[in-house]
Scaffold this motif. Structure first.
Motif, PDB file in Angstrom:
ATOM      1  N   ARG A 174       0.847  -1.201   0.000  1.00  0.00           N
ATOM      2  CA  ARG A 174       0.000   0.000   0.000  1.00  0.00           C
ATOM      3  C   ARG A 174       0.879   1.247   0.000  1.00  0.00           C
ATOM      4  N   ARG A 175       0.299   2.337  -0.480  1.00  0.00           N
ATOM      5  CA  ARG A 175       0.940   3.654  -0.409  1.00  0.00           C
ATOM      6  C   ARG A 175      -0.010   4.592   0.322  1.00  0.00           C
ATOM      7  N   TYR A 176       0.530   5.469   1.169  1.00  0.00           N
ATOM      8  CA  TYR A 176      -0.292   6.337   2.019  1.00  0.00           C
ATOM      9  C   TYR A 176       0.016   7.798   1.744  1.00  0.00           C
ATOM     10  N   ASP A 177      -1.030   8.579   1.649  1.00  0.00           N
ATOM     11  CA  ASP A 177      -0.902  10.022   1.415  1.00  0.00           C
ATOM     12  C   ASP A 177      -1.604  10.749   2.554  1.00  0.00           C
ATOM     13  N   VAL A 178      -0.839  11.365   3.456  1.00  0.00           N
ATOM     14  CA  VAL A 178      -1.397  12.070   4.613  1.00  0.00           C
ATOM     15  C   VAL A 178      -1.652  13.524   4.231  1.00  0.00           C
ATOM     16  N   TYR A 179      -2.849  14.020   4.552  1.00  0.00           N
ATOM     17  CA  TYR A 179      -3.202  15.396   4.199  1.00  0.00           C
ATOM     18  C   TYR A 179      -4.106  15.987   5.269  1.00  0.00           C
ATOM     19  N   GLU A 180      -4.270  17.307   5.238  1.00  0.00           N
ATOM     20  CA  GLU A 180      -5.130  17.970   6.210  1.00  0.00           C
ATOM     21  C   GLU A 180      -6.374  18.536   5.540  1.00  0.00           C
ATOM     22  N   LYS A 181      -7.445  18.641   6.333  1.00  0.00           N
ATOM     23  CA  LYS A 181      -8.700  19.257   5.902  1.00  0.00           C
ATOM     24  C   LYS A 181      -9.167  20.218   6.987  1.00  0.00           C
ATOM     25  N   ASP A 182     -10.022  21.119   6.575  1.00  0.00           N
ATOM     26  CA  ASP A 182     -10.736  22.004   7.517  1.00  0.00           C
ATOM     27  C   ASP A 182      -9.780  22.768   8.427  1.00  0.00           C
ATOM     28  N   HIS A 183      -8.672  23.225   7.873  1.00  0.00           N
ATOM     29  CA  HIS A 183      -7.762  24.027   8.668  1.00  0.00           C
ATOM     30  C   HIS A 183      -8.393  25.389   8.954  1.00  0.00           C
ATOM     31  N   ALA A 184      -8.303  25.834  10.206  1.00  0.00           N
ATOM     32  CA  ALA A 184      -8.894  27.120  10.578  1.00  0.00           C
ATOM     33  C   ALA A 184      -8.136  27.735  11.727  1.00  0.00           C
ATOM     34  N   ILE A 185      -8.067  29.064  11.732  1.00  0.00           N
ATOM     35  CA  ILE A 185      -7.544  29.849  12.855  1.00  0.00           C
ATOM     36  C   ILE A 185      -8.699  30.699  13.357  1.00  0.00           C
ATOM     37  N   ILE A 186      -9.084  30.496  14.619  1.00  0.00           N
ATOM     38  CA  ILE A 186     -10.328  31.044  15.146  1.00  0.00           C
ATOM     39  C   ILE A 186     -10.037  31.912  16.361  1.00  0.00           C
ATOM     40  N   PRO A 187     -10.557  33.143  16.409  1.00  0.00           N
ATOM     41  CA  PRO A 187     -10.425  33.935  17.637  1.00  0.00           C
ATOM     42  C   PRO A 187     -11.121  33.237  18.805  1.00  0.00           C
ATOM     43  N   ALA A 188     -10.446  33.178  19.936  1.00  0.00           N
ATOM     44  CA  ALA A 188     -11.012  32.504  21.106  1.00  0.00           C
ATOM     45  C   ALA A 188     -11.701  33.513  22.011  1.00  0.00           C
ATOM     46  N   ILE A 189     -12.721  33.060  22.722  1.00  0.00           N
ATOM     47  CA  ILE A 189     -13.490  33.967  23.581  1.00  0.00           C
ATOM     48  C   ILE A 189     -12.659  34.470  24.754  1.00  0.00           C
ATOM     49  N   TRP A 190     -11.601  33.722  25.118  1.00  0.00           N
ATOM     50  CA  TRP A 190     -10.739  34.139  26.229  1.00  0.00           C
ATOM     51  C   TRP A 190      -9.625  35.067  25.761  1.00  0.00           C
ATOM     52  N   GLY A 191      -9.589  35.362  24.463  1.00  0.00           N
ATOM     53  CA  GLY A 191      -8.497  36.148  23.899  1.00  0.00           C
ATOM     54  C   GLY A 191      -7.511  35.235  23.203  1.00  0.00           C
ATOM     55  N   GLY A 192      -6.775  35.774  22.239  1.00  0.00           N
ATOM     56  CA  GLY A 192      -5.858  34.931  21.494  1.00  0.00           C
ATOM     57  C   GLY A 192      -6.580  34.172  20.388  1.00  0.00           C
ATOM     58  N   TYR A 193      -5.919  33.119  19.896  1.00  0.00           N
ATOM     59  CA  TYR A 193      -6.458  32.359  18.773  1.00  0.00           C
ATOM     60  C   TYR A 193      -6.292  30.872  19.015  1.00  0.00           C
ATOM     61  N   GLU A 194      -7.193  30.115  18.426  1.00  0.00           N
ATOM     62  CA  GLU A 194      -7.094  28.660  18.411  1.00  0.00           C
ATOM     63  C   GLU A 194      -6.923  28.196  16.965  1.00  0.00           C
ATOM     64  N   ARG A 195      -6.160  27.143  16.810  1.00  0.00           N
ATOM     65  CA  ARG A 195      -5.897  26.586  15.478  1.00  0.00           C
ATOM     66  C   ARG A 195      -6.409  25.148  15.442  1.00  0.00           C
ATOM     67  N   THR A 196      -7.148  24.812  14.408  1.00  0.00           N
ATOM     68  CA  THR A 196      -7.732  23.479  14.297  1.00  0.00           C
ATOM     69  C   THR A 196      -7.518  22.916  12.897  1.00  0.00           C
ATOM     70  N   ASN A 197      -7.508  21.610  12.813  1.00  0.00           N
ATOM     71  CA  ASN A 197      -7.549  20.935  11.517  1.00  0.00           C
ATOM     72  C   ASN A 197      -7.908  19.473  11.733  1.00  0.00           C
ATOM     73  N   VAL A 198      -8.080  18.772  10.637  1.00  0.00           N
ATOM     74  CA  VAL A 198      -8.323  17.334  10.640  1.00  0.00           C
ATOM     75  C   VAL A 198      -7.265  16.687   9.755  1.00  0.00           C
ATOM     76  N   LEU A 199      -6.616  15.656  10.274  1.00  0.00           N
ATOM     77  CA  LEU A 199      -5.658  14.898   9.479  1.00  0.00           C
ATOM     78  C   LEU A 199      -6.330  13.627   8.963  1.00  0.00           C
ATOM     79  N   ARG A 200      -6.130  13.352   7.688  1.00  0.00           N
ATOM     80  CA  ARG A 200      -6.652  12.149   7.058  1.00  0.00           C
ATOM     81  C   ARG A 200      -5.551  11.531   6.201  1.00  0.00           C
ATOM     82  N   ARG A 201      -5.790  10.303   5.765  1.00  0.00           N
ATOM     83  CA  ARG A 201      -4.844   9.710   4.826  1.00  0.00           C
ATOM     84  C   ARG A 201      -5.586   8.905   3.766  1.00  0.00           C
ATOM     85  N   ARG A 202      -5.124   9.070   2.546  1.00  0.00           N
ATOM     86  CA  ARG A 202      -5.619   8.274   1.423  1.00  0.00           C
ATOM     87  C   ARG A 202      -4.749   7.036   1.291  1.00  0.00           C
ATOM     88  N   VAL A 203      -5.400   5.912   1.026  1.00  0.00           N
ATOM     89  CA  VAL A 203      -4.705   4.641   0.883  1.00  0.00           C
ATOM     90  C   VAL A 203      -4.837   4.184  -0.563  1.00  0.00           C
TER      91      VAL A 203
END
Length: 270
Positions: A208-237
């Motif tokens: 098998r060959r695997y391709d790791v990639y990210e989806k839904d990357h976002a930088i979001i202002p947080a209610i406490w101040g500053g920023y939060e960073r999120t994403n989802v990691l997936r892989r194609r087989v």
């Protein structure tokens, strides 16, 4: 994800509790842990990766990174050549052991609650990051991985998606990898003059060959101040011939950013 301030006493008590809990799991958890080492490499390479030993980072003294190399050399001696048989689990900390001055470990860079500190054994996260990334490109199964809760440095020179590492802290923030296949795998890790290099090798060639990639990357202002960073990691087989087989969820990441989101790459270097 609002930061929580805890007293030193509470933090120390928590470390003690979770370390004792981990020791109990190692002894009584019912897993068969890999421990055998083999000097002769298994014949088939499944994945190879390397990361630079020295990176100039903002507000990080270079002596920490030079000391990190000392710590990495000691740790790779414990891991290089370890064979993971079918049904066994690779445990990062069970194999390396506690990094102490008596064993030769020195102070290196440690990330703690979004701050850069000096600590004995510092820098070993580079090794756990490497092992995690390599494993995502094999049929081995990551059964325990801890994500970084803080995004400390900007993306300058980053070649992998955000959230593709595995933080480590002795002994309860462990990286564990199960071999649920029908063949043995072997980890090879070593240092060159410039890079930390790792390989997963096996008895039989990859199918098998695997391709790791990210989806839904976002930088979001947080209610406490500053920023939060999120994403989802997936892989194609894929098959080795390029036929698509699957698209698998790897992990969902979320971290507090410790720098301004629009910081330029030039500002990330000291």
């Amino acid at each position: 994800m609002r930061p929580v301030a805890r007293s030193r006493l509470r933090l120390a008590a928590g470390v003690c509790y979770y370390r004792l809990k981990r020791y109990g799991e190692w002894l009584l958890g019912g897993k068969r842990f890999s421990r055998e080492k083999q000097s002769v490499p298994l014949p088939h390479l499944h994945f190879r990766h390397q990361t630079p030993l020295l990176r100039r980072l903002k507000d990080v003294d270079m002596w920490m990174q030079h000391n990190k190399i000392i710590n990495l050399r000691l740790a790779v001696e414990r891991l290089d050549g370890v064979v993971v048989r079918p049904g066994e689990t690779f445990s990062y900390w069970r194999l390396i052991g506690k990094p102490t001055r008596r064993k030769g470990y020195v102070e290196g860079m440690v990330l703690s609650h979004g701050r850069v500190l000096a600590g004995v054994g510092g820098g070993l996260c580079q090794l756990s990051n490497l092992l995690y990334w390599m494993t995502l490109h094999t049929p081995l199964t990551v059964t325990e991985r801890h994500r970084h809760g803080y995004d400390v440095f900007p993306d300058a020179d980053r070649t992998q998606p955000f959230g593709s590492g595995a933080t480590c802290f002795y002994n309860y923030l462990d990286l564990q990898i199960a071999n649920r296949t029908r063949q043995s795998f072997q980890v090879r890790v070593f240092l060159t003059d410039t890079h930390l290099v790792g390989e997963w090798r096996a008895e039989f060639p990859p199918t098998r060959r695997y391709d790791v990639y990210e989806k839904d990357h976002a930088i979001i202002p947080a209610i406490w101040g500053g920023y939060e960073r999120t994403n989802v990691l997936r892989r194609r087989v894929y098959t080795l011939d390029g036929e698509w087989l699957d698209d698998e969820l790897i992990a969902e990441n979320r971290a507090m950013m410790m720098y301004e989101p629009l910081l330029s790459s030039n500002q990330s270097h000291g």
